[in-house]
Design a protein around this motif. Structure first.
Motif, PDB file in Angstrom:
ATOM      1  N   TRP A   1       0.841  -1.200   0.000  1.00 47.02           N
ATOM      2  CA  TRP A   1       0.000   0.000   0.000  1.00 47.02           C
ATOM      3  C   TRP A   1       0.876   1.249   0.000  1.00 47.02           C
ATOM      4  O   TRP A   1       0.673   2.171  -0.775  1.00 47.02           O
ATOM      5  CB  TRP A   1      -0.913  -0.033   1.222  1.00 47.02           C
ATOM      6  N   CYS A   2       1.900   1.241   0.860  1.00 45.86           N
ATOM      7  CA  CYS A   2       2.813   2.388   0.887  1.00 45.86           C
ATOM      8  C   CYS A   2       3.578   2.470  -0.419  1.00 45.86           C
ATOM      9  O   CYS A   2       3.712   3.535  -1.016  1.00 45.86           O
ATOM     10  CB  CYS A   2       3.806   2.259   2.041  1.00 45.86           C
TER      11      CYS A   2
ATOM     12  N   PRO B   1       3.819   6.553  -5.125  1.00 45.32           N
ATOM     13  CA  PRO B   1       3.518   7.160  -6.429  1.00 45.32           C
ATOM     14  C   PRO B   1       2.737   8.456  -6.299  1.00 45.32           C
ATOM     15  O   PRO B   1       2.973   9.403  -7.050  1.00 45.32           O
ATOM     16  CB  PRO B   1       2.678   6.093  -7.134  1.00 45.32           C
ATOM     17  N   HIS B   2       1.838   8.527  -5.325  1.00 49.16           N
ATOM     18  CA  HIS B   2       1.085   9.771  -5.183  1.00 49.16           C
ATOM     19  C   HIS B   2       2.004  10.915  -4.793  1.00 49.16           C
ATOM     20  O   HIS B   2       1.782  12.051  -5.192  1.00 49.16           O
ATOM     21  CB  HIS B   2      -0.049   9.598  -4.166  1.00 49.16           C
TER      22      HIS B   2
ATOM     23  N   LEU C   1       4.343  11.685  -8.054  1.00 53.45           N
ATOM     24  CA  LEU C   1       3.732  12.245  -9.256  1.00 53.45           C
ATOM     25  C   LEU C   1       2.816  13.433  -8.977  1.00 53.45           C
ATOM     26  O   LEU C   1       2.277  14.028  -9.898  1.00 53.45           O
ATOM     27  CB  LEU C   1       2.939  11.162  -9.991  1.00 53.45           C
ATOM     28  N   ALA C   2       2.658  13.777  -7.683  1.00 54.36           N
ATOM     29  CA  ALA C   2       1.689  14.821  -7.357  1.00 54.36           C
ATOM     30  C   ALA C   2       2.044  16.154  -7.995  1.00 54.36           C
ATOM     31  O   ALA C   2       1.175  16.912  -8.394  1.00 54.36           O
ATOM     32  CB  ALA C   2       1.587  14.970  -5.845  1.00 54.36           C
ATOM     33  N   ASP C   3       3.356  16.447  -8.113  1.00 53.32           N
ATOM     34  CA  ASP C   3       3.754  17.774  -8.594  1.00 53.32           C
ATOM     35  C   ASP C   3       4.001  17.817 -10.089  1.00 53.32           C
ATOM     36  O   ASP C   3       4.477  18.827 -10.605  1.00 53.32           O
ATOM     37  CB  ASP C   3       5.037  18.220  -7.879  1.00 53.32           C
ATOM     38  N   LEU C   4       3.721  16.738 -10.766  1.00 56.63           N
ATOM     39  CA  LEU C   4       3.951  16.723 -12.207  1.00 56.63           C
ATOM     40  C   LEU C   4       3.123  17.835 -12.849  1.00 56.63           C
ATOM     41  O   LEU C   4       1.926  17.959 -12.597  1.00 56.63           O
ATOM     42  CB  LEU C   4       3.522  15.364 -12.763  1.00 56.63           C
TER      43      LEU C   4
ATOM     44  N   THR D   1      -3.084   2.842  -9.275  1.00 64.31           N
ATOM     45  CA  THR D   1      -3.814   2.238  -8.165  1.00 64.31           C
ATOM     46  C   THR D   1      -4.771   1.161  -8.678  1.00 64.31           C
ATOM     47  O   THR D   1      -4.927   0.110  -8.056  1.00 64.31           O
ATOM     48  CB  THR D   1      -4.594   3.299  -7.379  1.00 64.31           C
ATOM     49  N   ALA D   2      -5.404   1.418  -9.830  1.00 61.38           N
ATOM     50  CA  ALA D   2      -6.336   0.427 -10.358  1.00 61.38           C
ATOM     51  C   ALA D   2      -5.598  -0.864 -10.712  1.00 61.38           C
ATOM     52  O   ALA D   2      -6.100  -1.965 -10.460  1.00 61.38           O
ATOM     53  CB  ALA D   2      -7.065   0.972 -11.580  1.00 61.38           C
TER      54      ALA D   2
END
Lengths: 211, 492
Positions: A19-20, A26-27, A30-33, B215-216
């Motif tokens: 989960w991590c 990845p969140h 890639l959040a600042d892309l 995630t999917a």
């Protein structure tokens, strides 16, 4: 392996590791892309789709075109997509900043559409193909969408936007088929599918390299 | 299987620890919810198969019914997939799993009425979800096509089941825990965690760009390896030793199988994004996990194959073992195929082709479906205290399923290799490559027809059994009311 609580903890930790690793990290990564602004032209890429194309994207999703068409160009060492002319470079995460939901696809029963707009160029838009692919390509199993067109009466001369149906696909004389607004939106979306723009992480090949 | 004789024999084997509550009592506590889950699972199997059949018909006759968007290939495919995964496989798996929890824990099911209520809600959520996909309200996220409202309902329905199932698990009698119990406990927790995460991060509050797709992909891998696989393995690890009367070989390794499945199964999902527009390390970790999944797969083979091999005669005869034996073979082959084709040089050819599709079909319809259907042949007679009316229909079910499966999977797997090779060769026109896939679709129609006929044989047998069970009660009720009516008439 006889202690319920210990088994539970193991179940939790193995899951949490993935989960991590596969959701959380990845969140963060890639959040600042953000769109790339070209130094030469000052243009930013990718750009959000205008209203019509955005509506068309909904239609594309709702009709499930993704069941046959992918929208991803694999790198040169990972398949023949580029050689086939489906793209001039591999697709990367940044290309999809404004795609919601992503229509990457997992089956290629049909040509990739990631760069369909590029391929279409100045050719006439694919209305006829959307109406009935068999009217364009004999033997195609692409799904027909007659519900995106309306029939209306005409006095002998076809209006400019009416479908020019070839032999075997004609409808009765005195009427014609014209695209609905939804068909226009879908075409606007298909036209917007293009990423022949170089990015730092995926540059376009220069002319010599292609040779 | 001779009627009560075999039931008594196999039950006796399950009964070695001292003074358990009578099995009849355990079965009685399970009857309502387990029967509900099995029956609704079967109903969704029929619905899903029908949608699947319609989809391939649309490939062969694309102009048939083209005016109706609800019947377009792009909607039928996700509708069928969701009906089969959440309607059929998940519900059958839960039904079998609940029964195993009671049996192995030697404790009656906790709150069977609430579990049955959860089943009703589950079916409602799914009906809404499938209709929404067909009517064009699908989310478009691969593997999560049902709209948010129906998925949240599904999660709520699961809570009714999961909470009491875990309670039942926790009431297990003292004594060693059996491998099936680890697998069940894992599945019962992983499923809600997976679904909640995917719901939040993909459907309800989607991140930007490729994030929902990552995630999917993780979620789809989780549904395969952390939900359907452990549910099916729980059944396999129980029924094979109980029916053959022989302990599993190399059983001490099963613990490793469980933990390696838990870890690598959770990490394996992103392998399906190979070549896609996501950071390379994400795909790589998926590939590594997919290859390492061969550890639990090998152990499952080491645990079960020697037992099945030593009882080959019985395996060929026994209603349940036949199904399970083929299921285990499918499990090994599919995972082997996935591991080999996870490598980049193989994926360059097979990724996005029918070869990949064939493997996921064989996973669901070979491994998972055959396990649960086979297990149902053991469980239902015990719930209803009556044996199957027609052993011949069981054989029909088995042979039609196997033959149909082969006709669907083998041509697709073989021709998928051609598809991938030729698509990588720019000199072959794409339209020609794709047109040639039609022969595969032809085989698929035939195969799905056979599988459907097999499943109908099962449904017929099941209905026949229920009618037989309920007829005496029905008759006596009728007689009672007729008697009362007669009395009241004569009294006047």
């Amino acid at each position: 392996m006889n202690h319920g609580p210990l088994i539970f903890l193991g179940i939790l930790f193995t899951f949490a590791s993935a989960w991590c690793g596969l959701v959380l990290v990845p969140h963060q990564q890639l959040a600042d892309l953000a769109p790339n602004v070209s130094e030469e032209t000052g243009q930013s890429f990718p750009q959000a789709r205008p209203g019509d194309a955005a509506q068309g994207a909904r239609l594309y999703t709702s009709l499930g075109c993704v069941a046959c068409h992918t929208q991803q160009v694999r790198p040169e060492d990972g398949g023949g997509d580029i050689a086939r002319g489906w793209g001039s470079r591999r697709s990367v995460a940044r290309d999809y900043l404004y795609d919601m939901p992503l229509q990457l696809g997992n089956q290629r029963l049909a040509p990739d559409l990631a760069n369909y707009g590029e391929r279409l160029g100045t050719n006439p838009p694919p209305y006829l193909h959307l109406y009935n692919p068999r009217a364009v390509t004999a033997g195609s199993f692409c799904s027909a969408n007659p519900f995106l067109f309306t029939r209306r009466a005409t006095n002998n001369t076809l209006s400019p936007d009416a479908l020019r149906l070839r032999k075997g696909f004609e409808i009765e004389v005195g009427s014609e088929l014209v695209p609905t607004r939804e068909a226009d939106q879908l075409v606007a979306y298909l036209r917007s599918l293009r990423f022949a723009v170089g990015l730092p992480e995926a540059p376009l090949k220069t002319a010599e390299e292609t040779k | 299987m001779s009627p009560t004789g075999t039931i008594a024999k196999t039950d006796a084997l399950a009964d070695s620890p001292p003074a358990p509550p009578p099995l009849a009592e355990l079965d009685a506590s399970c009857q309502l919810p387990v029967l509900y889950f099995l029956l609704s699972g079967l109903a969704w199997l029929l619905v899903g198969s029908l949608l699947q059949f319609e989809a391939v018909v649309r490939l062969l006759f694309p102009d048939w019914c083209a005016i109706c968007p609800a019947m377009s290939y792009g909607r039928l495919v996700p509708a069928a997939e969701n009906a089969l995964v959440y309607g059929f496989a998940s519900q059958m798996g839960l039904g079998i799993g609940l029964w195993l929890l009671a049996r192995l824990g030697r404790t009656p099911l906790v709150a069977p009425g609430l579990i049955a209520a959860g089943n009703v809600l589950w079916n409602l959520a799914l009906t809404v979800g499938i209709l929404a996909i067909l009517l064009g309200d699908g989310t478009g996220h691969a593997g999560l096509e049902m709209p948010a409202y129906s998925q949240w309902m599904l999660l709520a329905a699961y809570m009714f089941v999961g909470i009491w199932a875990v309670q039942t698990w926790a009431h297990h009698s003292s004594g060693p825990l059996y491998a099936s119990q680890w697998f069940l406990l894992g599945a019962l927790f992983w499923f809600p965690w997976l679904l909640t995460t995917a719901q939040l991060v993909v459907v309800t509050f989607p991140g930007r760009g490729v994030l929902p797709a990552i995630t999917a992909a993780w979620f789809v891998g989780g549904i395969q390896h952390l939900w359907l696989t452990p549910l099916a393995l729980a059944a396999i690890y129980y029924f094979i030793p109980v029916i053959t009367g022989r302990p599993l070989r190399n059983y001490h390794l099963a613990v490793i199988a469980f933990w390696s499945l838990a870890l690598f199964g959770a990490w394996s999902g992103p392998a399906r994004l190979i070549g896609g527009p996501v950071p390379a390390w994400i795909v790589t970790s998926g590939i590594v996990a997919t290859v390492l999944l061969l550890i639990p797969v090998t152990i499952v083979a080491l645990n079960t194959w020697p037992v099945l091999g030593s009882r080959l005669g019985q395996v060929c005869q026994n209603q349940v073992l036949r199904f399970l034996a083929v299921a285990v073979v499918c499990f090994v082959l599919v995972n082997l195929g996935n591991a080999v084709n996870a490598f980049r040089f193989r994926a360059a050819v097979t990724h996005l082709t029918l070869n990949e599709w064939a493997r996921s079909f064989a996973f669901l319809h070979g491994f998972v479906a055959l396990t649960f259907l086979g297990a149902a042949y053991h469980v239902v007679p015990r719930l209803m205290r009556r044996d199957w009316p027609s052993p011949r229909l069981v054989s029909v079910h088995f042979w039609f399923s196997i033959l149909g499966l082969a006709l669907v999977v083998i041509p697709a797997a073989v021709d998928g290799l051609r598809q991938g090779r030729e698509l990588n060769d720019a000199t072959v026109p794409a339209a020609r490559i794709l047109e040639q896939l039609r022969s595969v679709f032809g085989w698929r129609v035939l195969g799905l027809t056979l599988m459907g006929a097999g499943n109908l044989a099962f449904v017929t047998n099941f209905a026949w059994l229920l009618v037989r069970c309920w007829t005496p009660g029905f008759k006596s009720a009728v007689a009672f009311f007729a008697n009362e009516a007669a009395k009241s008439v004569t009294a006047r």
